[in-house]
Design a protein around this motif. Structure first.
Motif, PDB file in Angstrom:
ATOM      1  N   UNK A 192      -9.537   7.270  20.528  1.00  0.00           N
ATOM      2  CA  UNK A 192      -9.565   5.884  21.009  1.00  0.00           C
ATOM      3  C   UNK A 192      -8.440   5.068  20.380  1.00  0.00           C
ATOM      4  N   UNK A 193      -7.905   4.143  21.132  1.00  0.00           N
ATOM      5  CA  UNK A 193      -6.851   3.281  20.613  1.00  0.00           C
ATOM      6  C   UNK A 193      -7.370   2.466  19.434  1.00  0.00           C
ATOM      7  N   UNK A 194      -6.618   2.475  18.339  1.00  0.00           N
ATOM      8  CA  UNK A 194      -7.004   1.738  17.152  1.00  0.00           C
ATOM      9  C   UNK A 194      -7.886   2.518  16.200  1.00  0.00           C
ATOM     10  N   UNK A 195      -8.193   3.775  16.535  1.00  0.00           N
ATOM     11  CA  UNK A 195      -9.070   4.565  15.653  1.00  0.00           C
ATOM     12  C   UNK A 195      -8.426   4.830  14.301  1.00  0.00           C
ATOM     13  N   UNK A 196      -7.122   5.052  14.271  1.00  0.00           N
ATOM     14  CA  UNK A 196      -6.438   5.364  13.026  1.00  0.00           C
ATOM     15  C   UNK A 196      -5.975   4.075  12.341  1.00  0.00           C
ATOM     16  N   UNK A 197      -6.477   3.863  11.129  1.00  0.00           N
ATOM     17  CA  UNK A 197      -6.061   2.737  10.321  1.00  0.00           C
ATOM     18  C   UNK A 197      -5.539   3.276   8.994  1.00  0.00           C
ATOM     19  N   UNK A 198      -4.920   2.435   8.197  1.00  0.00           N
ATOM     20  CA  UNK A 198      -4.312   2.935   6.972  1.00  0.00           C
ATOM     21  C   UNK A 198      -4.240   1.850   5.903  1.00  0.00           C
ATOM     22  N   UNK A 199      -4.183   2.319   4.662  1.00  0.00           N
ATOM     23  CA  UNK A 199      -3.969   1.451   3.520  1.00  0.00           C
ATOM     24  C   UNK A 199      -2.471   1.341   3.239  1.00  0.00           C
ATOM     25  N   UNK A 200      -2.076   0.217   2.724  1.00  0.00           N
ATOM     26  CA  UNK A 200      -0.708  -0.012   2.274  1.00  0.00           C
ATOM     27  C   UNK A 200      -0.711  -0.101   0.754  1.00  0.00           C
ATOM     28  N   UNK A 201       0.151   0.679   0.119  1.00  0.00           N
ATOM     29  CA  UNK A 201       0.284   0.575  -1.328  1.00  0.00           C
ATOM     30  C   UNK A 201       1.417  -0.384  -1.679  1.00  0.00           C
ATOM     31  N   UNK A 202       1.051  -1.411  -2.452  1.00  0.00           N
ATOM     32  CA  UNK A 202       2.006  -2.426  -2.872  1.00  0.00           C
ATOM     33  C   UNK A 202       2.578  -1.982  -4.215  1.00  0.00           C
ATOM     34  N   UNK A 203       3.753  -1.353  -4.164  1.00  0.00           N
ATOM     35  CA  UNK A 203       4.355  -0.780  -5.367  1.00  0.00           C
ATOM     36  C   UNK A 203       5.795  -1.230  -5.571  1.00  0.00           C
ATOM     37  N   UNK A 204       6.284  -2.115  -4.727  1.00  0.00           N
ATOM     38  CA  UNK A 204       7.681  -2.543  -4.824  1.00  0.00           C
ATOM     39  C   UNK A 204       7.773  -4.063  -4.849  1.00  0.00           C
ATOM     40  N   UNK A 205       8.728  -4.617  -5.596  1.00  0.00           N
ATOM     41  CA  UNK A 205       8.879  -6.073  -5.631  1.00  0.00           C
ATOM     42  C   UNK A 205       9.334  -6.649  -4.301  1.00  0.00           C
ATOM     43  N   UNK A 206       9.910  -5.804  -3.437  1.00  0.00           N
ATOM     44  CA  UNK A 206      10.379  -6.301  -2.143  1.00  0.00           C
ATOM     45  C   UNK A 206       9.243  -6.809  -1.254  1.00  0.00           C
ATOM     46  N   UNK A 207       8.000  -6.375  -1.512  1.00  0.00           N
ATOM     47  CA  UNK A 207       6.879  -6.899  -0.739  1.00  0.00           C
ATOM     48  C   UNK A 207       6.411  -8.254  -1.241  1.00  0.00           C
ATOM     49  N   UNK A 208       6.682  -8.542  -2.511  1.00  0.00           N
ATOM     50  CA  UNK A 208       6.284  -9.827  -3.069  1.00  0.00           C
ATOM     51  C   UNK A 208       7.320 -10.905  -2.766  1.00  0.00           C
ATOM     52  N   UNK A 209       8.584 -10.546  -2.840  1.00  0.00           N
ATOM     53  CA  UNK A 209       9.655 -11.494  -2.507  1.00  0.00           C
ATOM     54  C   UNK A 209      10.757 -10.731  -1.792  1.00  0.00           C
ATOM     55  N   UNK A 210      10.924 -11.037  -0.508  1.00  0.00           N
ATOM     56  CA  UNK A 210      11.909 -10.334   0.301  1.00  0.00           C
ATOM     57  C   UNK A 210      13.310 -10.878   0.118  1.00  0.00           C
ATOM     58  N   UNK A 211      14.278 -10.161   0.673  1.00  0.00           N
ATOM     59  CA  UNK A 211      15.681 -10.562   0.567  1.00  0.00           C
ATOM     60  C   UNK A 211      15.949 -11.906   1.236  1.00  0.00           C
TER      61      UNK A 211
END
Length: 430
Positions: free
Chosen positions: A216-235
């Motif tokens: 079914x569409x949307x069946x697969x979901x996933x976790x994101x690991x926040x391990x880089x400073x680029x996710x906290x403050x982008x370029x």
């Protein structure tokens, strides 16, 4: 509500319509992007093991090893007392039962840092075996409630390998299950995310895998690991972690802080890399604000100070781990990582103490609110929801029982769930 049309109102029907039209996009954003928590169970921890080390009996073996580690130091009650937790005997009994019945709530078969770089044919074989073994564990009833894999990240050097492992694992898992159905608790983890585009790429991969396997569409979901400073403050000066949660069409289920990769990327010396470093607290505060209301669950990271070796080192490591678990819970991070079986005693002792030590007061206030009893504290609906969610989490992990909730708060588990998550889909039990 129909707009007023009598002369005593200054605003006309046209004014109501214009304001409503101007806020349509806001209404759609709030409904789609901030649906709130769905009320389903969140595990209190995630355990990572190298993918090739997993067997269907692993969870049970970890429970036995955890109990043995506690017994070698005088037992769970001695440990709870030494940690100065409330009602050590009660806690010890509950945790002993937990380690015997459900020692791991969430397990990740790791193909990333914990697995390393292997020849392609070796990782291919392990990916296929992982799918088969997970299916066997689920069928045998030995799998934790939540289980899945962490594959390699989507940076250029490892992207193709990560996708290939994900593809092989998922195909093997489906081929090994009755009627080609996925376990309800399947969790996929995308590590070392640094841009929104990587999350969008993962969403596309999920869509293609669903199409290929007839899911079914949307069946697969996933976790994101926040391990880089680029996710906290982008370029560009923005905070990409907020955009990440809305960039995958509802497929992002969790946001996990990675203690050591994030710390190292900031140049923090190894001896000072910790879940409680100020840089860690800042990143996790940003994550918490970004995730608020989205329904995306948060997880704190891990400590690599393990309770093994001589007795003094074991006690020091347990004291550190218990304190860090309690610290995360107080900060509103209800999940963390465990890296060794000997960390399970303090994971559950500290977690159960968090929920039990505040249970009587929370249940008393919730009873007064629900039954409209006179009280010295006037709780509002938002606070009542917070009280109910606290108790609901404690019930879900086994820290408190349904009988205790009914006796102290005067509500059933179904009513407690409705109070905690009034907008969640109807479900039975806790």
């Amino acid at each position: 509500m129909n707009p007023p049309d009598t002369a005593k109102f200054a605003l006309s029907a046209e004014d109501y319509t214009r304001i409503g039209e101007s806020l349509r996009a806001t209404d759609e954003l709030l409904a789609a992007g901030y649906p709130g928590d769905d009320g389903s169970r969140q595990p209190v921890h995630t355990v990572y093991v190298p993918a090739d080390k997993f067997t269907p009996a692993l969870a049970s073996e970890w429970g036995q090893q955890a109990l043995a580690a506690a017994d070698a130091q005088g037992g769970l009650e001695r440990l709870a007392s030494w940690l100065d937790l409330e009602n050590p005997g009660v806690l010890a009994g509950l945790v002993e039962a937990k380690l015997a019945s459900e020692p791991i709530e969430d397990l990740r078969l790791d193909f990333e840092d914990g697995y390393g770089s292997r020849p392609d044919d070796e990782e291919d074989a392990h990916a296929v075996a992982a799918g088969t073994n997970v299916a066997r564990a689920v069928a045998a009833g030995t799998a934790p409630p939540f289980i899945g894999i962490r594959f390699k990240c989507f940076e250029a050097a490892t992207r193709d390998r990560g996708l290939r492992t994900l593809d092989l694992f998922l195909g093997s898992l489906l081929d090994s299950t009755a009627n080609r159905t996925l376990p309800d608790g399947l969790v996929l983890t995308l590590p070392k995310v640094s841009t929104v585009a990587q999350v969008q790429a993962m969403a596309y991969a999920c869509e293609r895998l669903e199409d290929a396997h007839g899911l079914p569409s949307g069946r697969l979901r996933f976790e994101v690991q926040m391990e880089t400073p680029q996710l906290i403050l982008g370029a560009d000066g923005t905070v990409p972690v907020a955009a990440v949660l809305h960039a995958a069409g509802g497929r992002v289920s969790g946001l996990h802080y990675g203690t050591y990769d994030y710390s190292a990327s900031l140049g923090i010396a190894a001896a000072h890399q910790s879940m409680e470093h100020p840089a860690a607290d800042y990143a996790k505060a940003v994550m918490q604000v970004a995730a608020a209301g989205t329904g995306v669950r948060l997880s704190d990271g891990s400590t690599n100070i393990l309770p093994i070796g001589d007795p003094e080192n074991v006690d020091r490591a347990w004291a550190l781990h218990a304190r860090l678990v309690a610290r995360s819970l107080a900060a509103g991070y209800y999940q963390g990582w465990d890296l060794h079986a000997a960390q399970l005693p303090t994971r559950f002792l500290a977690t159960y103490d968090f929920y039990r030590s505040g249970f009587a007061a929370a249940a008393f206030r919730l009873r007064n609110y629900v039954h409209r009893l006179e009280s010295t504290i006037l709780d509002e609906p938002a606070t009542a929801r917070a009280l109910a969610r606290y108790i609901h989490r404690g019930l879900a992990c086994g820290a408190v029982t349904a009988a205790e909730v009914a006796d102290a708060a005067g509500v059933s588990t179904e009513d407690l769930a409705a109070l905690a998550h009034p907008n969640a889909p109807k479900r039975t039990g806790s």
